[in-house]
Design a protein around this motif. Sequence first.
Motif, PDB file in Angstrom:
ATOM      1  N   TYR A 179       1.166  -1.295  -0.329  1.00 21.69           N
ATOM      2  CA  TYR A 179      -0.096  -0.140  -0.043  1.00 21.69           C
ATOM      3  C   TYR A 179       1.020   1.190   0.069  1.00 21.69           C
ATOM      4  CZ  TYR A 179      -4.025  -3.265   1.127  1.00 21.69           C
ATOM      5  OH  TYR A 179      -5.542  -3.967   1.068  1.00 21.69           O
ATOM      6  N   ASP A 180       0.711   2.382  -0.608  1.00 20.64           N
ATOM      7  CA  ASP A 180       1.330   3.343  -0.655  1.00 20.64           C
ATOM      8  C   ASP A 180       0.406   4.482   0.642  1.00 20.64           C
ATOM      9  OD1 ASP A 180       2.581   2.724  -2.544  1.00 20.64           O
ATOM     10  OD2 ASP A 180       1.147   3.090  -3.771  1.00 20.64           O
ATOM     11  N   ALA A 181      -0.522   4.809   0.858  1.00 19.37           N
ATOM     12  CA  ALA A 181      -0.982   5.558   1.995  1.00 19.37           C
ATOM     13  C   ALA A 181      -1.967   4.569   3.025  1.00 19.37           C
ATOM     14  CB  ALA A 181      -2.048   6.205   0.841  1.00 19.37           C
ATOM     15  N   VAL A 182      -2.617   4.698   4.220  1.00 17.37           N
ATOM     16  CA  VAL A 182      -3.611   4.413   5.104  1.00 17.37           C
ATOM     17  C   VAL A 182      -4.141   5.466   5.684  1.00 17.37           C
ATOM     18  CG1 VAL A 182      -3.607   2.799   6.885  1.00 17.37           C
ATOM     19  CG2 VAL A 182      -1.264   2.641   5.877  1.00 17.37           C
ATOM     20  N   ALA A 183      -5.270   4.798   5.365  1.00 12.89           N
ATOM     21  CA  ALA A 183      -6.264   6.090   5.640  1.00 12.89           C
ATOM     22  C   ALA A 183      -7.597   5.625   6.990  1.00 12.89           C
ATOM     23  CB  ALA A 183      -7.119   6.560   4.678  1.00 12.89           C
ATOM     24  N   LYS A 212     -23.229  12.120   8.422  1.00 16.21           N
ATOM     25  CA  LYS A 212     -24.233  10.846   7.197  1.00 16.21           C
ATOM     26  C   LYS A 212     -24.300  11.840   5.915  1.00 16.21           C
ATOM     27  CE  LYS A 212     -25.839   6.625   7.603  1.00 16.21           C
ATOM     28  NZ  LYS A 212     -24.771   5.819   7.497  1.00 16.21           N
ATOM     29  N   ASN A 213     -24.501  12.519   6.450  1.00 17.62           N
ATOM     30  CA  ASN A 213     -25.263  13.254   4.822  1.00 17.62           C
ATOM     31  C   ASN A 213     -24.392  13.518   4.027  1.00 17.62           C
ATOM     32  OD1 ASN A 213     -28.222  12.087   4.949  1.00 17.62           O
ATOM     33  ND2 ASN A 213     -28.501  13.402   7.197  1.00 17.62           N
ATOM     34  N   PHE A 214     -23.149  14.547   4.479  1.00 18.97           N
ATOM     35  CA  PHE A 214     -22.322  15.274   4.352  1.00 18.97           C
ATOM     36  C   PHE A 214     -21.877  13.966   2.853  1.00 18.97           C
ATOM     37  CE2 PHE A 214     -17.532  15.701   3.736  1.00 18.97           C
ATOM     38  CZ  PHE A 214     -17.891  17.467   3.064  1.00 18.97           C
ATOM     39  N   TYR A 215     -21.553  12.451   2.802  1.00 17.56           N
ATOM     40  CA  TYR A 215     -21.001  12.186   2.626  1.00 17.56           C
ATOM     41  C   TYR A 215     -22.032  11.645   1.272  1.00 17.56           C
ATOM     42  CZ  TYR A 215     -16.909  11.942   6.051  1.00 17.56           C
ATOM     43  OH  TYR A 215     -15.709  12.215   7.185  1.00 17.56           O
ATOM     44  N   LEU A 216     -22.755  11.606   1.902  1.00 20.03           N
ATOM     45  CA  LEU A 216     -23.619  11.120   1.148  1.00 20.03           C
ATOM     46  C   LEU A 216     -23.905  11.745  -0.451  1.00 20.03           C
ATOM     47  CD1 LEU A 216     -26.701   9.235   3.015  1.00 20.03           C
ATOM     48  CD2 LEU A 216     -24.861   8.109   1.207  1.00 20.03           C
ATOM     49  N   PHE A 217     -23.874  13.370  -0.017  1.00 14.03           N
ATOM     50  CA  PHE A 217     -24.676  14.472  -0.816  1.00 14.03           C
ATOM     51  C   PHE A 217     -23.212  14.695  -1.639  1.00 14.03           C
ATOM     52  CE2 PHE A 217     -25.183  19.030  -0.827  1.00 14.03           C
ATOM     53  CZ  PHE A 217     -26.640  18.790  -2.188  1.00 14.03           C
ATOM     54  N   GLU A 226     -17.355   6.789   4.092  1.00 11.45           N
ATOM     55  CA  GLU A 226     -18.221   7.415   5.111  1.00 11.45           C
ATOM     56  C   GLU A 226     -17.368   7.405   5.666  1.00 11.45           C
ATOM     57  OE1 GLU A 226     -21.634   6.093   5.769  1.00 11.45           O
ATOM     58  OE2 GLU A 226     -21.895   7.194   8.138  1.00 11.45           O
ATOM     59  N   GLY A 227     -17.157   8.692   6.580  1.00  8.59           N
ATOM     60  CA  GLY A 227     -16.004   9.119   7.964  1.00  8.59           C
ATOM     61  C   GLY A 227     -14.849   8.640   8.177  1.00  8.59           C
ATOM     62  N   ALA A 228     -14.300   9.514   6.361  1.00 10.80           N
ATOM     63  CA  ALA A 228     -12.597   9.069   6.054  1.00 10.80           C
ATOM     64  C   ALA A 228     -12.658  10.850   7.298  1.00 10.80           C
ATOM     65  CB  ALA A 228     -12.935   9.604   4.772  1.00 10.80           C
ATOM     66  N   THR A 229     -11.183  10.419   7.150  1.00 12.24           N
ATOM     67  CA  THR A 229     -10.553  11.486   8.441  1.00 12.24           C
ATOM     68  C   THR A 229      -9.532  11.779   7.526  1.00 12.24           C
ATOM     69  OG1 THR A 229      -9.399  10.728   9.759  1.00 12.24           O
ATOM     70  CG2 THR A 229     -11.463  10.771  10.497  1.00 12.24           C
ATOM     71  N   SER A 234      -9.068  18.655   0.853  1.00 10.57           N
ATOM     72  CA  SER A 234      -8.559  17.881   1.137  1.00 10.57           C
ATOM     73  C   SER A 234      -8.745  15.957   0.881  1.00 10.57           C
ATOM     74  CB  SER A 234      -7.418  18.112   2.064  1.00 10.57           C
ATOM     75  OG  SER A 234      -6.722  18.023   1.928  1.00 10.57           O
ATOM     76  N   LYS A 235      -9.895  16.098   1.927  1.00  9.60           N
ATOM     77  CA  LYS A 235     -10.291  14.781   1.522  1.00  9.60           C
ATOM     78  C   LYS A 235     -10.716  14.417   0.116  1.00  9.60           C
ATOM     79  CE  LYS A 235     -13.725  13.964   5.442  1.00  9.60           C
ATOM     80  NZ  LYS A 235     -12.860  14.980   6.597  1.00  9.60           N
ATOM     81  N   GLY A 236     -10.609  15.099  -0.591  1.00 11.34           N
ATOM     82  CA  GLY A 236     -11.286  14.834  -2.309  1.00 11.34           C
ATOM     83  C   GLY A 236     -10.101  14.955  -2.759  1.00 11.34           C
TER      84      GLY A 236
END
Length: 322
Positions: free
Chosen positions: A118-122, A144-149, A160-163, A186-188
């Motif tokens: 792996y090159d990254a661990v999240a 929760k809705n943020f990720y869905l949307f 979902e829940g990615a930090t 950054s999340k994206g």
Amino acid sequence: MNKKIRLSIIVPCFNEGKSIDLFYKGVKRHINDLDVNYELIFINDGSRDDTKERVELLHEQDPKVALIDFSRNFGKEAAMLAGLHFSKGEYVVIMDADLQHPPQLLKEMVDTLNLEPYDAVAAIRRNNKTKGKGDPLLRRIFSKNFYLFVNKMSDVDLKEGATDYRMMKRKVVNSLLAIKEYNRFSKGLFEWVGFKTKYIEYRDVERVAGKSSWSYFSLINYAIEGITSFSTVPLKFASLIGVLSAFVSFLYLAFVITDKVINGNDVSGWATIVSLILFLGGITLISLGVLGEYIGRIYNEVKRRPNYIINEHLTSNVNHEE
Ligand code: UDP
Ligand code: MG
């Protein structure tokens, strides 16, 4: 001599005076199990408390501690970017200063990058439903809705829940640094650059001291940033609604004219006119707003201002052995 991996730990800090020492101790406790040479880069993002003084004290005692002091508050995105920019390690990890990103995970992250392809661990945050632990209910629903949307509306696929708690190899960091856009989501971007990423889960914990700097208003802004950074769907929506309402208006116009010519009915509806005006006015304003969001971002991009300004930089000695 056994050459150790160099690890840079990036810590954005905004009013974290009460957390810094606890964070430092927490990381120290777990980092000794790892066979790494590390540096701890604290970015003081214009704190109004004693965050800077706390980090300066640590820097005097421990040459592995670095401080990047911003001239004012530029936001967490800017702080993370500065940290990535000045990191020297082959592995780089981003952590919050409030111990909401448990340092226990560091070992698993380093082991994964060392031993697995792996090159990254999240780190993925799972809701802690124990009463009084973790985020408040409303915040959880929002997130929760943020990720869905954002996923529905944009081209990136956020977990979902990615930090922002991620450990990356140098090549991943370099590709993030190669992205020159000003409005950074950054999340994206983490997902956008690709690379093989392993996701590990942990249970949500409360911040160790102080309070979260996110208001619901800033969370909504963050959601808009996420969508506009990775998609033009809202713009397409606006034009689609425009075409549809124009089409319906033509049909209605044809009906009104035939009704008058064939049946001799006079145009009656005051109510119809008022509702039409309000309806179309509403749609027009919403579409203008959508356009405005994009234009505002283009405006920020073309100005090419730096993402942050550094007031002071105390560097670390990453090769310093204990
Ligand atoms: N942070 C920052 N600049 C800001 C806001 C926050 O550097 O303008 C840092 C903050 O000190 C913390 C991390 O970003 O280390 C996450 O912030 P916070 O805990 O307020 O967010 P939450 O955990 O509630 O999402
Ligand atoms: Mg936090």
